[in-house]
Design a protein around this motif. Structure first.
Motif: not given
Ligand code: ADP
Length: 523
Positions: A412, A416, A443, A448, A456, A461-464, A467-469, A471-472, A498
């Motif tokens: 992640n 970023a 990083d 955020l 998050l 939930f994803t902004t990519k 992305g699948m949203g 991971g976290l 984190f």
């Molecule tokens: P994905 O990576 O598939 O989007 P995650 O659950 O890992 O799913 O992350 C969810 C969202 O959290 C990301 O789409 C991003 O917007 C935000 N995010 C996670 N880690 C960071 C980071 N280090 N810096 C900025 N935004 C982050």
């Protein structure tokens, strides 16, 4: 993570159980009170029936005495007063309740009794003369006495009346009936013959019946007072409360045990589902890792190749240089082992399905993950610094899942950093704070924004764009499963931070305060 099946929590179950216990106690206390009431009623009825039988027999005796006295009176004219007097004396001696026996001559109303006893009140004459009954009853309630008047002969024109006075209190005395708190009353035509104090108690139970006598229509009443202390017996209530409290406690424990078993079952199912999801996510990450792994493998393979070539050359020489040859073999064996280790890790990453809890050194694990993603880091010109303040920090967890958490956080961070113009840097600090193992992944990316920070950890939930949203949310599940927690915030110098906290199994070296290190890292 899917929440476990809803169960009644202890905070709601306990008040409910207490309420049920109080209700059960109230019902039981009322039941016991009713039982006591019925007991008293049965006792009073038994007492009344016994007294009724005794009194009925006693009043029958009066009939017998009067009959014999009447017979004696009629033997001669004038009646034999001496003989009658003797009989009367013996009757009074044997029956203390009979306090007076006398004979009245109706022709000489002004005269006292012929046997010389107390002069009967004028009401006695009036009652006897006006009556046609075999026996006339004249109550003297003020003295708690009852007069029995018998005309002799038993005709309208009778000349004599036999008067027998009864002490009513002695009449009702019965050895076999304990007086207790019962109030006993005899009434004649609704007129009470005894003085009776007012009843105590809340209410009473009463036995009432006319005596079984044809000539003496007396009515018996036995009344027993009932107070609160009769209905609610403290020892009994205490015992009841204790039993109900014990039953409620046992029910609470039973429900808790059943819920715990249910939750454990649900958790096991969830663990399996999470493990599958984690596995799928790892397989998905394989593509990203492939170049890193290839790069990692290149090094030992190249080393093995050069060591083997060196060995060939050494073996071809006329003079055998054994130590050099041995060193070449040792070096290639070492590198083959390293390559084997890398492949072993890769295999574990891809194939492991079910998690297993073991001792995991976080410092080594972070190092392994950084090594795995080494290639990508280089292509992004991102610098990853691992700052272990202690060489060994051990937690109880699944090794591959911990690798996956660290991998997700670093990935992640790398994502970023893709869009920043400045030199990217990811700093990872592994340490111990407040007795807990901590991993900080920081990083210097965009950080955020509040909308992202709020959602998050939500699944999907994803902004990519790609992305699948997951991971976290997966990281949260894996960390919470081993009793840890994860949080995200903006780092002091910009970028995201984190923090993963895990229960510490053991660590080496003195504790370092987490507040000290970011400043050092920034220097
Ligand atoms: P994905 O990576 O598939 O989007 P995650 O659950 O890992 O799913 O992350 C969810 C969202 O959290 C990301 O789409 C991003 O917007 C935000 N995010 C996670 N880690 C960071 C980071 N280090 N810096 C900025 N935004 C982050």
């Amino acid at each position: 993570m899917i929440p476990p099946a809803p169960a009644l929590p202890a905070s709601r179950r306990r008040p409910l159980l207490v309420w049920l216990a109080v209700m059960a106690f109230a019902l039981a206390a009322l039941g016991a009170a009713f039982w006591h009431y019925r007991q008293r009623q049965a006792e009073t009825f038994a007492e009344g029936a016994t007294l009724h039988r005794i009194l009925s027999q006693r009043v029958d005796q009066h009939d017998a005495h009067l009959t014999s006295l009447a017979a004696l009176t009629q033997i001669a004219d004038p009646p034999p007063l001496d003989a009658i007097g003797q009989v009367a004396t013996s009757i009074k001696r044997f029956y203390p309740r009979i306090v007076e026996v006398d004979l009245i001559d109706l022709m000489h109303e002004d005269k006292a009794g012929l046997l010389g006893g107390e002069t009967p009140p004028p009401s006695a004459y009036t009652a006897a003369r006006g009556s046609t009954a075999i026996l006339t009853l004249a109550p003297l309630p003020a003295q708690e006495r009852l007069m029995l008047l018998k005309r002799v002969p038993a005709t309208a024109g009778a000349q004599y009346i036999i008067v027998v006075q009864l002490d009513v209190r002695r009449l009702i005395e019965a050895e076999r009936v304990p007086p207790g708190r019962s109030r006993i009353q005899l009434t004649f035509e609704g007129l009470p013959l005894l003085f009776a104090p007012p009843m105590e108690g809340l209410f009473s139970v009463t036995y009432a019946a006319p005596l079984a006598s044809r000539t003496q229509p007396l009515y018996l009443e036995v009344e027993h007072p009932i107070g609160l202390a009769d209905l609610f017996v403290w020892n009994e209530l205490l015992l009841l409360a204790l039993l109900i409290a014990m039953a409620a406690y046992a029910a609470d424990r039973l429900i808790a045990a059943r819920q715990a078993a249910k939750e454990a079952g649900a958790r096991a199912v969830l663990a399996t589902q999470d493990a599958r999801l984690a596995h799928a996510s790892r397989v998905n990450a394989m593509g990203e890792l492939a170049s890193g792994i290839a790069h990692e493998l290149t090094q030992p393979l190249t080393a093995i190749l050069s060591q083997c070539q060196a060995g060939q050359r050494l073996a071809a020489r006329d003079v055998l240089d054994r130590p050099a040859l041995q060193a070449a073999f040792e070096a290639s064996a070492r590198n083959a082992k390293r390559a084997g280790d890398i492949l072993g890790r890769l295999r574990a990453w891809v194939t492991k399905g079910q998690p297993s809890v073991e001792d995991v050194d976080l410092v080594a694990t972070v190092g392994d993950v950084v090594q795995m993603i080494g290639q990508e880091r280089e292509s992004l010109s991102v610098e990853i610094l691992i700052r272990p303040e202690r060489p060994v920090i051990v937690v109880r967890a699944d090794r591959v899942q911990m690798e996956q958490v660290i991998f997700n956080l670093i990935r992640n961070g790398l994502d970023a950093l893709r869009c920043v113009a400045h030199a990217g840097r990811i700093t990872i600090w592994v340490g111990v704070t407040g007795g807990q193992a901590e991993i900080h992944v920081i990083d210097n990316g965009p950080g955020l924004d509040p909308a992202t920070a709020a959602r998050l950890f939500e699944p999907f939930f994803t902004t990519k764009p790609e992305g699948m949203g997951l991971g976290l949310s997966l990281c949260t599940t894996l960390i919470e499963r081993v009793g840890g927690a994860i949080e995200a915030r903006n780092a002091e110098g910009g970028g995201a931070e984190f923090v993963v906290r895990l229960p510490l199994a053991h660590a080496r070296l003195a504790e370092t305060r987490a507040t000290e290190w970011p400043r050092e890292a920034a220097e």
